[in-house]
Design an enzyme around this catalytic site. Structure first.
Site, mmCIF file in Angstrom:
data_model
loop_
_atom_site.group_PDB
_atom_site.id
_atom_site.type_symbol
_atom_site.label_atom_id
_atom_site.label_comp_id
_atom_site.label_asym_id
_atom_site.label_seq_id
_atom_site.Cartn_x
_atom_site.Cartn_y
_atom_site.Cartn_z
ATOM 1 N N ASP A 1 0.980 -1.310 -0.043
ATOM 2 C CA ASP A 1 -0.192 -0.061 -0.059
ATOM 3 C C ASP A 1 0.753 1.287 -0.231
ATOM 4 O O ASP A 1 0.318 2.275 -0.294
ATOM 5 C CB ASP A 1 -0.908 -0.109 1.267
ATOM 6 N N GLY B 1 -6.282 -0.863 -1.863
ATOM 7 C CA GLY B 1 -5.844 0.379 -1.416
ATOM 8 C C GLY B 1 -7.163 1.028 -0.764
ATOM 9 O O GLY B 1 -8.195 1.380 -1.394
ATOM 10 N N ARG B 2 -7.268 1.027 0.682
ATOM 11 C CA ARG B 2 -8.087 1.451 1.364
ATOM 12 C C ARG B 2 -8.536 2.789 1.570
ATOM 13 O O ARG B 2 -9.328 3.440 1.068
ATOM 14 C CB ARG B 2 -8.280 0.633 2.897
#
Length: 408
Positions: free
Chosen positions: A144, A189-190
């Site tokens: 990330d 990808g939060r």
């Protein structure tokens, strides 16, 4: 400190190069046999260590077999998502340090992302509280790329290379048809869109696909999205759209929640998936064109065939640097990447206070995202392109498939 032992663990989601960091730590520790007697591994992280599952690297990967870690994806030691208690008065801490003492541990290394750095912070603070001379170090890891106080993280370059390469292949596949179509590619990808932004590297020329890129840093508006897709279809019959799994309306609602019930993991993080499918159905129903969605899923983080040579080299170097720093007395630090130059690309390794890193999150700068939120800038390209350079030759077994090392 007299001669001591070193123990290393891995935590959180694996990457293509998390074992390269492990190799860097273990191989460098072996080079200091006058100060480090044994090099141990926590099987399944701090949780496994508490359960007594430990291996000795001299026995598990003797001689040249250790080098197999550098081309093996996943977490060789196994991982966990165990969160240490917030209170340093919790009985788990004296239990852990009693085990360290019994094993004559002088150096503890933990390889992982944000939550792992939280573990490093707590262990180092507890050591200071009780006057222990155990040195605790964090080795960064996350596809990330969302750790603060480092230019980038080990694992991101390889994952970015996988994303860009796969999206380029999807573009080639979609271009064989003249009939209008839209392909939605959902990427990990939060809250941070670094990995989705890497899809821009798939473009071969100005105006090439992916024509639209949406990151969670900017509020996502469904109506504006549909209008942009229509606009793109007027110029190109095949439109590729890359979206982060965490795209949201800017008010706390993830787009995937418009269509799904979303569960949570052990840390209380929502388990995101499904925004690609939601947008696929939206395009079909509202625009009446052929649409499909592709979720890259765990392949983004476990592809040895797409391992970046730069990523591999830097991850090994970070592991080595961390051991040398610990031997000099450093503790409670995370190894960082400090970019020295873009052209030619160059980095140096640094040390950052882990207490300033854990529970923080680095997002893509808004200045690197276009005003309408549907694209990323050349600044991002300059930042990311060096990180995907170089290929890695993965050893092949007699069956013609990759030969990885694994625990017996």
């Amino acid at each position: 400190m007299g001669s001591k032992n070193l123990i290393v663990g891995q935590s959180g989601g694996p990457t293509a190069v998390i074992n390269c960091s492990l190799y860097g730590v273990v191989s460098e520790a072996f080079r200091h046999g006058d100060k480090i007697d044994h090099v141990y591994g926590m099987v399944n992280g701090i949780e496994g260590f508490l359960a007594g599952t430990v291996l000795d690297f001299a026995e598990a990967l003797p001689g040249e077999s250790l080098k197999g870690l550098t081309t093996t994806p996943g977490a060789y030691l196994g991982s966990c998502r165990y969160k240490l208690p917030e209170s340093l008065e919790d009985p788990v801490y004296p239990e852990l340090f009693k085990k360290f003492e019994e094993m004559n541990i002088g150096y503890v290394f933990y390889i992982g992302g944000n939550d792992s750095m939280d573990t490093v912070s707590k262990l180092s603070r507890y050591a200071a509280q009780i006057g222990s001379d155990i040195r605790v170090m964090g080795e960064p890891k996350t596809v990330d790329n969302d750790l603060v106080m480092t230019d980038h993280t080990p694992g991101f370059g390889s994952a970015a290379k996988y994303v860009a390469s796969t999206v380029r292949e999807i573009v080639i596949d979609a271009n064989v048809y003249e009939k209008k179509s839209v392909t939605i590619v959902e990427i990990m990808g939060r809250h941070a869109g670094w990995l989705t932004a890497a899809s821009v590297l798939a473009r071969k020329f100005v105006g090439d696909n992916p024509l639209l890129i949406y990151l969670p840093e900017v509020a996502f508006d469904v109506d504006r999205f549909l209008a942009k897709v229509e606009e793109c279809l007027e110029k190109n019959p095949n439109v590729i759209v890359c979206v982060s799994e965490g795209i949201n309306d800017g008010k706390g609602t993830f787009i995937c929640e418009l269509d799904n019930n979303v569960g949570v993991d052990s840390f209380g993080h929502k388990m995101l998936a499904g925004c690609g499918k939601y947008l696929e159905n939206l395009v079909k129903n509202k625009l009446g064109v052929k649409a499909r969605s592709v979720e890259l899923n765990v392949c983004q983080r476990c592809s040895s065939s797409m391992m970046s040579g730069t990523d591999q080299k830097e991850a090994i170097g970070a592991g080595e640097f961390g051991v040398r720093a610990a031997l000099k007395g450093e503790t409670g630090k995370m190894i960082s990447y400090v970019r020295k130059s873009d052209l030619p690309y160059a980095i140096a390794y640094g040390l950052e206070d882990v207490n300033q890193i854990c529970n923080e999150e680095k997002t893509v700068p808004l200045s690197w995202i276009t005003d309408d939120g549907s694209n990323v800038s050349e600044e991002f390209v300059r930042y990311a392109l060096p990180l995907v350079q170089g290929s890695v030759e993965v050893p092949v077994g007699t069956d013609g498939l990759p030969a990885f090392v694994s625990r017996k």
